[in-house]
Scaffold this active site. Sequence first.
Site, mmCIF file in Angstrom:
data_model
loop_
_atom_site.group_PDB
_atom_site.id
_atom_site.type_symbol
_atom_site.label_atom_id
_atom_site.label_comp_id
_atom_site.label_asym_id
_atom_site.label_seq_id
_atom_site.Cartn_x
_atom_site.Cartn_y
_atom_site.Cartn_z
ATOM 1 N N ASN A 115 0.826 -1.211 0.000
ATOM 2 C CA ASN A 115 0.000 0.000 0.000
ATOM 3 C C ASN A 115 0.851 1.248 0.000
ATOM 4 O O ASN A 115 1.956 1.275 0.544
ATOM 5 C CB ASN A 115 -0.955 0.013 1.206
ATOM 6 C CG ASN A 115 -0.345 0.680 2.420
ATOM 7 O OD1 ASN A 115 -0.337 1.914 2.534
ATOM 8 N ND2 ASN A 115 0.196 -0.113 3.325
ATOM 9 N N ALA A 116 0.320 2.276 -0.657
ATOM 10 C CA ALA A 116 0.900 3.614 -0.561
ATOM 11 C C ALA A 116 -0.278 4.569 -0.477
ATOM 12 O O ALA A 116 -0.599 5.285 -1.421
ATOM 13 C CB ALA A 116 1.782 3.924 -1.762
ATOM 14 N N GLY A 148 -0.335 6.977 1.456
ATOM 15 C CA GLY A 148 0.256 8.314 1.497
ATOM 16 C C GLY A 148 -0.169 9.126 2.702
ATOM 17 O O GLY A 148 -0.263 10.356 2.629
ATOM 18 N N LEU A 149 -0.420 8.435 3.818
ATOM 19 C CA LEU A 149 -0.823 9.121 5.054
ATOM 20 C C LEU A 149 -1.997 10.069 4.839
ATOM 21 O O LEU A 149 -2.040 11.172 5.383
ATOM 22 C CB LEU A 149 0.373 9.883 5.668
ATOM 23 C CG LEU A 149 1.549 9.021 6.148
ATOM 24 C CD1 LEU A 149 2.649 9.900 6.750
ATOM 25 C CD2 LEU A 149 1.108 7.971 7.170
ATOM 26 N N CYS A 206 6.776 5.163 8.570
ATOM 27 C CA CYS A 206 6.055 4.980 7.313
ATOM 28 C C CYS A 206 7.074 4.986 6.181
ATOM 29 O O CYS A 206 7.877 5.909 6.076
ATOM 30 C CB CYS A 206 5.034 6.109 7.110
ATOM 31 S SG CYS A 206 4.202 5.978 5.525
ATOM 32 N N ILE A 237 6.429 -4.007 13.716
ATOM 33 C CA ILE A 237 7.057 -3.063 12.816
ATOM 34 C C ILE A 237 6.026 -2.379 11.919
ATOM 35 O O ILE A 237 4.883 -2.824 11.842
ATOM 36 C CB ILE A 237 8.094 -3.781 11.889
ATOM 37 C CG1 ILE A 237 7.408 -4.902 11.123
ATOM 38 C CG2 ILE A 237 9.280 -4.249 12.662
ATOM 39 C CD1 ILE A 237 8.265 -5.596 10.084
ATOM 40 N N GLY A 255 1.977 -9.173 9.971
ATOM 41 C CA GLY A 255 1.626 -10.498 9.481
ATOM 42 C C GLY A 255 0.822 -11.361 10.422
ATOM 43 O O GLY A 255 0.665 -12.553 10.180
HETATM 44 C C1 FMN Z 1 -3.635 0.000 4.083
HETATM 45 C C2 FMN Z 1 -2.624 0.207 5.167
HETATM 46 C C3 FMN Z 1 -2.475 1.469 5.723
HETATM 47 C C4 FMN Z 1 -1.543 1.691 6.743
HETATM 48 N N1 FMN Z 1 -1.435 2.935 7.287
HETATM 49 C C5 FMN Z 1 -0.589 3.138 8.340
HETATM 50 C C6 FMN Z 1 -0.532 4.402 8.991
HETATM 51 O O1 FMN Z 1 -1.242 5.349 8.636
HETATM 52 N N2 FMN Z 1 0.339 4.550 10.027
HETATM 53 C C7 FMN Z 1 1.123 3.519 10.477
HETATM 54 O O2 FMN Z 1 1.871 3.709 11.435
HETATM 55 N N3 FMN Z 1 1.075 2.302 9.879
HETATM 56 C C8 FMN Z 1 0.244 2.089 8.832
HETATM 57 N N4 FMN Z 1 0.179 0.846 8.247
HETATM 58 C C9 FMN Z 1 1.048 -0.225 8.748
HETATM 59 C C10 FMN Z 1 0.320 -1.133 9.738
HETATM 60 O O3 FMN Z 1 -0.070 -0.422 10.885
HETATM 61 C C11 FMN Z 1 1.218 -2.316 10.137
HETATM 62 O O4 FMN Z 1 2.356 -1.819 10.817
HETATM 63 C C12 FMN Z 1 1.689 -3.152 8.959
HETATM 64 O O5 FMN Z 1 0.675 -3.248 7.977
HETATM 65 C C13 FMN Z 1 2.110 -4.566 9.353
HETATM 66 O O6 FMN Z 1 1.053 -5.264 9.971
HETATM 67 P P1 FMN Z 1 0.073 -6.284 9.181
HETATM 68 O O7 FMN Z 1 0.935 -7.254 8.447
HETATM 69 O O8 FMN Z 1 -0.767 -6.889 10.261
HETATM 70 O O9 FMN Z 1 -0.735 -5.445 8.245
HETATM 71 C C14 FMN Z 1 -0.733 0.608 7.212
HETATM 72 C C15 FMN Z 1 -0.898 -0.651 6.635
HETATM 73 C C16 FMN Z 1 -1.817 -0.873 5.636
HETATM 74 C C17 FMN Z 1 -1.951 -2.261 5.054
#
Ligand code: FMN
Lengths: 305, 264
Positions: A67-68, A70-71, A127, A188, A242
């Site tokens: 994903n991007a 973009g905050l 990020c 992470i 994950g």
């Molecule tokens: C669509 C999406 C948006 C995300 N947005 C943010 C964010 O705004 N701020 C942040 O700290 N992490 C963001 N993350 C990262 C997640 O919080 C998490 O650290 C990362 O996805 C790994 O966990 P997961 O494998 O359970 O998804 C985002 C992840 C995804 C998939």
Amino acid sequence: MLQVELAGLKLRNPLILASGILGSSASLALRVEEAGAGAYTTKTITRDPRPGYLNPSFIDLGIGYLNAIGLANPGIDDFAEELDLMKKAVRIPVILSVGGGSPEEYEYVVKIGAERGADAFELNLSCPHVKGMGAELGEDLDVALEIIRRARAASGGRPIFLKLSAHYNYLGLAEEALKAGISGFTAINTLRGLAIDVYARAPILSNVYGGYSGPPIKPVALRVVYELYENFGKVPIIGVGGVDSWVSALEMVLAGASAVGVGSAIAANGFEIFGEIIEGLRKYLETEGFRRITELVGLAHERSV
Amino acid sequence: MHLAARIESIINVTSTTKVYRLGYRGPSPGPGQFFMVWIPRVGEIPLSTADYEDGELLLAITRRGRVTGYIHENLRVGDRIYLRGPYGKGFNLPRGGDKTLLVGGGAGAAPLLFLAETIRERGGRCDALLGFRSGDEAFFLEEFKRSCGSLFLATDDGSMGSRGAIPDVLRQILGERGYDAIYLCGPEPMMAEVADLVRGTGLRLEASLERYMRCGVGICGTCVLDPLGLRVCRDGPVFPLEVIVRIDGFGRWWRGFDSRKTPI
Ligand SMILES: Cc1cc2nc3c(=O)[nH]c(=O)nc-3n(C[C@H](O)[C@H](O)[C@H](O)COP(=O)(O)O)c2cc1C
Ligand SMILES: Cc1cc2nc3c(=O)[nH]c(=O)nc-3n(C[C@H](O)[C@H](O)[C@H](O)COP(=O)(O)OP(=O)(O)OC[C@H]3O[C@@H](n4cnc5c(N)ncnc54)[C@H](O)[C@@H]3O)c2cc1C
């Protein structure tokens, strides 16, 4: 059985909704609470509104997600109202994820968040896909420490977690951050990645680079959590990356996480993932003869004789 | 990942809408489901399935802004479009014996055509009421005539069919025809009026909604409906009347890409 205490936050269970997933509105916070989560992290909020990147900003790769976004967020002044609604809607702790391009911006967001009753803060210094924000700031120790100091001063004494990236010298940063008074770590964030379509012969994300998440990044997340625990002992760690089952949640706990973030798994498993993990953890504790989940934190570190 | 689909034909049905027939070998969509459609180096937008049969997918694309404009101006037969999906929860088909009316405004006709075809294939029959700004913006009329019993038409300027907006015409038809179920898609202010009209009458209504979308799979939160916490991309885009009447700001505002509330 599943209650945990995390830097003073009381959680009914160790599952925390990860930042950026369903983190934009009180109505979603309520659904996440009803699904069983122990705490809710908002999407990363900056001082100014950000529309984020153009689509495509998310892809399911079959082996994880990229994903991007973009905050993208409405900015803290607008979000303050939503935060009020969130605090009214749910009883689980609401963790405000904070982003920005400078220490002053972080400070401002934390200050407004504290006024609106955020239960804790998570500083997003990780990020991987926004220039001048997130991981880039985490790479500069002086800037990172200034952000932590200012956030602490503005936080009204509430816990502050530092969200780390696996890409930079996170152990060095973590050590200094602890000296600067950080309450714990979230580890992470996504891994910097890229996807190409062979027929389009082009990168898929409009931003080209994105953050890689989902089950394939779990070994990396486990490694970082394990190292943090190895180096800093009983500091509160939210293990993210994950987690898609009670088994992977437990792996995080055994590596040293006191709480476990769930993000991408909602794409494949829906809101039900929280209930499934909780159920699995309960059964495991019973059959393996543990009274509390806290007994398991860091257990994998016990060395063979 | 996206699936490449070749454009087999393009029909300029009006000055603002073109219909693209694609060769598509992915999972079969149902009526009301949508795809995230990627044009490399340009953008990606949600589009409904206008029809689908045996590897042929129909998209009706109305010009709106950047990406739809690019598609209209630059894509030719033989070019590829890239799809991920089908996504979302589509229409529940009418129960046997239900008297059914499909109500579509402008680009909202697209998902309803697939629904009409599906109802006909299952041996059912429905009527349709379509509304457009004017006669030269009307499309899919022949297609709807083929799969529907009666087709009612309304245009704002009266250049084709009855003069007036959809709710005005609907008010008359409802009185005369005694329908059991309504399927609705179109501009949200129109849908809000129709929902008001139908509320309390006991008619079953389902509507397909539009919101800004990003992930398409229900994790980014962009398309949330407040105060329900429902995600249009995953819990919808089709919702029943009981849900629609509880949406904050229905027909008046939605959240933009930065989640701020913006007027529709
Ligand atoms: C669509 C999406 C948006 C995300 N947005 C943010 C964010 O705004 N701020 C942040 O700290 N992490 C963001 N993350 C990262 C997640 O919080 C998490 O650290 C990362 O996805 C790994 O966990 P997961 O494998 O359970 O998804 C985002 C992840 C995804 C998939
Ligand atoms: C489930 C669903 C099904 C749809 N089906 C059809 C269809 O069959 N035919 C059709 O012509 N149109 C359909 N649309 C609308 C179509 O997605 C928008 O017209 C298109 O995204 C506009 O893109 P643009 O770049 O041309 O316009 P832009 O210049 O980006 O913006 C113009 C306006 O389009 C809307 N919009 C832009 N991007 C998005 C987005 N990612 N998600 C939702 N709305 C957006 C906004 O209202 C915006 O103000 C559907 C929308 C949804 C949500």
